[in-house]
Design an enzyme around this catalytic site. Structure first.
Site, PDB file in Angstrom:
ATOM      1  CB  THR A   8      -5.467   8.210  -6.996  1.00  0.00           C
ATOM      2  OG1 THR A   8      -6.278   7.205  -7.493  1.00  0.00           O
ATOM      3  CG2 THR A   8      -5.232   8.141  -5.391  1.00  0.00           C
ATOM      4  CD  GLU A  53      -3.181  -0.608   0.103  1.00  0.00           C
ATOM      5  OE1 GLU A  53      -2.949  -1.246  -1.072  1.00  0.00           O
ATOM      6  OE2 GLU A  53      -4.152  -0.069   0.449  1.00  0.00           O
TER       7      GLU A  53
END
Lengths: 375, 375
Positions: B243, B189
């Site tokens: 994003t 992540e």
């Protein structure tokens, strides 16, 4: 003052006389249209009720607001300490009005309070409750017995207001909902310390109360499980926390990172309350990264007191309300006393302040009628 | 990657093979020393374990992060949708390394992914898990089956990472704790979307997970009561949420008033989860005043979609993760389908975007081994 209030999501009657403990389901949410406050509620607008008693005495507990990351929206009630108000039907008082006949209690507290009902917490809330009830034909006299010191961070003004609102309501048979009573208490809080319900709501409702919204007023009672041991260690130093300075210490804005941190602690705190996880409750309460770091240095010794509490085994410690009282939590009364002693020592050693410690449990009932006299 | 992890406050073994559902008590808190990540844990440092299977396949569920006011610290796992990873002992691969043999799944997702394990979520997490286990004598090949679309706001990258970490661990008999597995997933992540555990932690642990701290990593599983009906309505439009733009839309600072509001909603949300109060869960999820108002206008139709969901009876609606998927909650599957239809219509009408709706329940298990082949 009157307002249309309803309970949700679980429909339940949270109104009624406060002399008995109501059967409260999980998560009673109380919604009240807080605006406009001047519009009388439909049910009570034309009431002008007849008193059910000659005199009623109500007690309202002290409260701890904020609880660290619960700043300005969370509070809980403390068992055993609080203020007491007696209201009596008095033909000598003009109908529809209220007069404060006397104030007693510890000299320091009682002597500082004004007897003008418009400038006294009990008076303001009592009048607001009369207005909510639609009282027009009866005059009331009010006696306030201060059990709490002023400006201690234990919701002293809220307890006076809560006791007055519940006493007035009780005198007329208990017609107001919990939401109405909180709104009456808020009238007082608004005048003395700002429109915050995090003391007055738990003082009236008992237990832990989360204020989810002010407009409309939405109060959420977080049920701490019965059978779980939770003790609050309250250590009050002989120091007046300058309320304005305490408010001024707060930042106008907070960094996104700090916001996320405190949000996560607040969420953990609420979950801990509902689950009865005292250790997590303490850890979360102790983890405020926004308000406590700015206020603690303004209370001499507070930083050391928190450290001493944790070292003595407390699960967490923070400032109660705007201080100067420090509050720690633990799962045993004896451990609580020991922790309190260490905190008192730390106030003296690092803050050069004398302090006294009390260990209290959660008050689950809230403000209630404790005695009444028939005509 | 390895880290000393322990569970608290209720001591319980949360480690062990993930093929079975562990008996998890209330509020398992997982603490992991996330720093330094390069220090091998004492228990596993010299392990170089022998594989227990020739091949293991693991599934990891999709997740909804943020849930409105739970921004950056709360997420939950969704039943039925997710990614699948198979890892196999492969003598053709250099010992101690991992190679991605193939990627399958929906053409759009699979084709975009790189097979270089250092630039693939499953690869990064798989390697991190090998490092945590101390694997040095065995080489692994990995097959990823993408069940989730990329960039949908449903934790696609986290699901790949979670499945890979659990598959690698399962291959060696399940030696890592949940905390170790989350740290392995976080390695991935960190590389693709930032050091946030609000997707990868629930994907690995199942249910609702609150991240109370990153250093040390403290994960709190909020147990949603069994027997309560909770359905997520997930409506994904054909739109790529940028994003970077989504992150850039966030303010560096938030006003104190907004902070208090969101904190109270976050606290109500957590309490609602633990108490199984789906209506309150929805209302709190729907009440984010900081992130959603800034991100929703960047997703065409989102404002109207939320309105349509609420009008159709949803208890609440917000953006899933960073979007573009919209998530609503309700207490019945049929009602969920109806709400989903209204949301799809709103995306088309107001956003001119085609969208598809899914109704999913909570995944309570998290990433797990679904099949294995013996030598």
């Amino acid at each position: 003052m009157a307002a249309a209030c309803r309970t949700s999501p679980t429909p339940t009657n949270l109104s009624g006389p406060r002399g008995r403990s109501p059967s409260i389901p999980r998560f009673p949410t109380i919604r009240c249209a807080s605006q406009p406050l001047r519009t009388p509620s439909k049910t009570l607008a034309t009431a002008d009720p007849v008193p059910a008693f000659l005199s009623v005495t109500a007690f309202a507990p002290a409260t701890v607001a904020n609880l660290g990351p619960g700043f300005d929206f969370l509070g809980c009630a403390l068992d055993g300490v609080g203020d007491t108000v007696t209201v009596s039907v008095d033909p000598a008082i003009s109908p529809g009005t209220l007069s404060i006949s006397s104030i007693s209690g510890s000299a320091a507290s009682a002597a500082k309070l004004r007897r003008d009902p418009l400038w006294n917490c009990a008076g303001i809330a009592g009048i607001a409750a009369m207005r909510a009830l639609g009282v027009r034909s009866v005059g009331l006299s009010l006696h306030l017995e201060k059990g709490l010191p002023l400006g201690s961070g234990l919701g002293s003004s809220a307890a006076s207001a809560a006791a007055a609102a519940v006493a007035v309501d009780g005198l007329f048979g208990g017609r107001l909902s919990l939401g109405d009573l909180v709104l009456a208490g808020l009238e007082s809080e608004k005048k003395v310390s700002g429109y915050h319900a995090d003391n007055v709501a738990p003082s009236i409702m008992g237990g832990f109360v989360l204020i989810r919204s002010y407009d409309p007023l939405e109060l959420l009672r977080l049920e701490f499980p019965t059978g779980q041991d939770l003790y609050f260690v309250l250590v009050s130093p002989e120091f007046e926390a300058p309320t304005k300075k305490m408010r001024a210490a707060l930042p106008a804005e907070v960094k996104m990172k700090d916001h996320v941190h405190n949000c996560s602690q607040a969420a953990a705190l609420a979950a801990a309350v509902v689950q009865g996880d005292v250790k997590l409750l303490g850890m979360a309460m102790s983890s405020d990264g926004i308000v406590e770091p700015r206020r603690a240095p303004l209370i001499p010794g507070m930083v050391a007191v928190k450290k001493a509490a944790i070292e003595a085994g407390a699960f967490g410690c923070t400032i109660s309300g705007a201080g100067p009282t420090a509050v720690a939590v633990i799962d045993g009364e004896e451990k609580g006393k020991e922790i309190g002693d260490r905190m008192v020592e730390a106030f003296l050693r690092d803050g050069e302040l004398k302090a006294s410690a009390t260990v209290a449990r959660l008050d689950r009932i809230g403000a209630r009628v404790i005695s009444s006299s028939a005509f």
